[in-house]
Design an enzyme around this catalytic site. Sequence first.
Site, PDB file in Angstrom:
ATOM      1  CE  LYS A 174     -12.657  -7.742 -20.480  1.00 17.19           C
ATOM      2  NZ  LYS A 174     -13.788  -6.978 -20.643  1.00 17.19           N
ATOM      3  N   GLY A 224       0.761  -1.214   0.034  1.00 15.65           N
ATOM      4  CA  GLY A 224      -0.115   0.137  -0.068  1.00 15.65           C
ATOM      5  C   GLY A 224       0.760   1.189   0.018  1.00 15.65           C
ATOM      6  CG  HIS A 270       5.686  -5.699  -4.519  1.00 18.43           C
ATOM      7  ND1 HIS A 270       4.541  -5.639  -4.143  1.00 18.43           N
ATOM      8  CD2 HIS A 270       6.615  -4.538  -4.180  1.00 18.43           C
ATOM      9  CE1 HIS A 270       4.509  -4.318  -3.485  1.00 18.43           C
ATOM     10  NE2 HIS A 270       5.516  -3.814  -3.508  1.00 18.43           N
ATOM     11  CG  ASP A 295     -16.764  -7.841 -19.336  1.00 19.45           C
ATOM     12  OD1 ASP A 295     -16.123  -8.598 -19.562  1.00 19.45           O
ATOM     13  OD2 ASP A 295     -16.511  -6.739 -18.590  1.00 19.45           O
ATOM     14  CB  CYS A 334       5.397  -4.113   0.222  1.00 21.59           C
ATOM     15  SG  CYS A 334       6.237  -2.491  -0.274  1.00 21.59           S
ATOM     16  CE1 TYR A 335       1.383   1.147   5.763  1.00 25.30           C
ATOM     17  CE2 TYR A 335      -0.289  -0.608   5.667  1.00 25.30           C
ATOM     18  CZ  TYR A 335       0.337   0.637   6.201  1.00 25.30           C
ATOM     19  OH  TYR A 335      -0.411   1.136   7.331  1.00 25.30           O
ATOM     20  CD  GLU A 388       2.877  -8.377  -5.441  1.00 23.39           C
ATOM     21  OE1 GLU A 388       3.591  -9.185  -4.836  1.00 23.39           O
ATOM     22  OE2 GLU A 388       2.405  -7.158  -5.101  1.00 23.39           O
TER      23      GLU A 388
END
Length: 510
Positions: free
Chosen positions: A366, A51, A165, A223, A78-79, A167
């Site tokens: 998505k 964050g 990170h 969608d 991280c945060y 990810e």
Amino acid sequence: MIVILNFGSQFAHLIGRRVRDMGVRAEVVPYDISASEIEKLAPSGIIFSGGPASVLEKGSPRPDKKIFDLGIPILGICYGHQVMAHMLGGKVVKGKQGEFGKETLLVKHKKGLFVGLSAKETVWFSHGDQVVKLPKGLVGTVSTKHCAHAAFADARRNFFGIQFHPEVTHTLHGKKMLENFLFSICHAKRDWKIASITEEIVDGITREVGGEHVVVGISGGVDSLVAATLIHRAIGNRLHAVFVDTGLLRKGEVAQVAGYLRKHGFRGLHVVDASKTFLKRLAGVSDPEAKRTIIGYSFIEIFEKAIKGELKKYRITHLAQGTIYPDRVESASTSTTAAKIKSHHNLTLPEKMGFKILEPLRDLYKDEVRKVGAALGLPHELLWRHPFPGPGLAIRIVGEITKERLEILREADAVFIEVLRKAGEYEKIWQAFAVLLPLKTVGVMGDGRTYEYIVALRAVDSVDGMSADWHKMPTELLEKISSAIVGKVRGVNRVLYDITQKPPATIEYE
Ligand code: XMP
């Protein structure tokens, strides 16, 4: 399931997608969710996202401290790493020198998150503060040149913190670290599979709708098409679809989507040709917000008219929408107050119509919507079209819209996309389209002077449309596109390529 507490990171949803890609259910929730609510979700593990705040600032976000007593493994990123260290009794200070970008991690203990990794690992950092003293019971497991406690572990309580990170793809073995957390530490089950999700959604719709009738708005986009196909699979021709042809769609789109649906036994499809109404109402309007407002209310008016008119006899009870997971989480979060840049238009009918809302894609990202679409047998070409805004081509003609300008733009856009597809470039790009700049400049064609419009080309790389970079395309391909547009589209004698990032520019022109 893994619960991800979102501390306002641009990567919170990326963590969610990574976890799901490994076959495990993931939910992104606001950081201030209570421990008892988490308990109800019964997750096998919790992740604190990064964050933008600093734990040293007054009022910076904190999770419910009872979360640490639930007996559930926690991974802070991280945060999230700093907030854990801080709340458990360690010390965080402002780093003399922040770390941003790639760093080499020295792995001291190849245990816990770091099983199967090397002594040196490339990871991606983005932080200012750092942990300088660990809380009692926690041990430091890795370090970098500038950061002594780049990770910690408490093997007894299964608490882990990492300053970098895992990810993002720049952390080369981030996937392995997440896998270690999910499967060795949390013992999570791999039960998030597209085929079973598709089945679950179809069963859910059947249960929710019972013997009633549903209406869905088809926009031409991915969608609404996937949502409609799922509902059709569940309740057949008790689904009624309204496709408002605004006259502002891409070339061949109405015929392609409607053709597909009809071919697949969709009897309740109503295509309403409203192109004349839209053109008339937009005549003489050049202000972008005015255009958006006119299109928004006209769309709803026409949709409502269809429901009250030709569809009245079905006594429709449910309105289906193509809302996807990030839309829902973003609009529920109270902590972000983004300034209004553009009034995005999506189909939200007045509440007074009293429909029950059906959102079959509400839990999907998505890429998962596309996978579900593929599992339902939708053609690749329909599923992999670039995003298209509700107001359509109207916001890609700068200034006033006329029939002539619309036709020029639709044609130029189709030529652009066709060349990209043939060159194998289309699917490398997040979004590409042509824009008509209603400026005339002088050119020469054959022996004659021309005085025609300019077309701007926009092609961007992005993850979610929030920020974007212009797509670096081979110059030979740009030249091919420019020649094809000027050669095939009457009314255009000049083509420009937009090399602006978002921010400061937006993706669309209005
Ligand atoms: P901007 O232009 O704001 O666009 O950088 C970001 C992304 O959002 C799309 N966009 C819209 N989508 N209704 C939509 O459904 C809208 O009114 C709208 N305006 C922009 C845009 O195409 C890009 O993908």
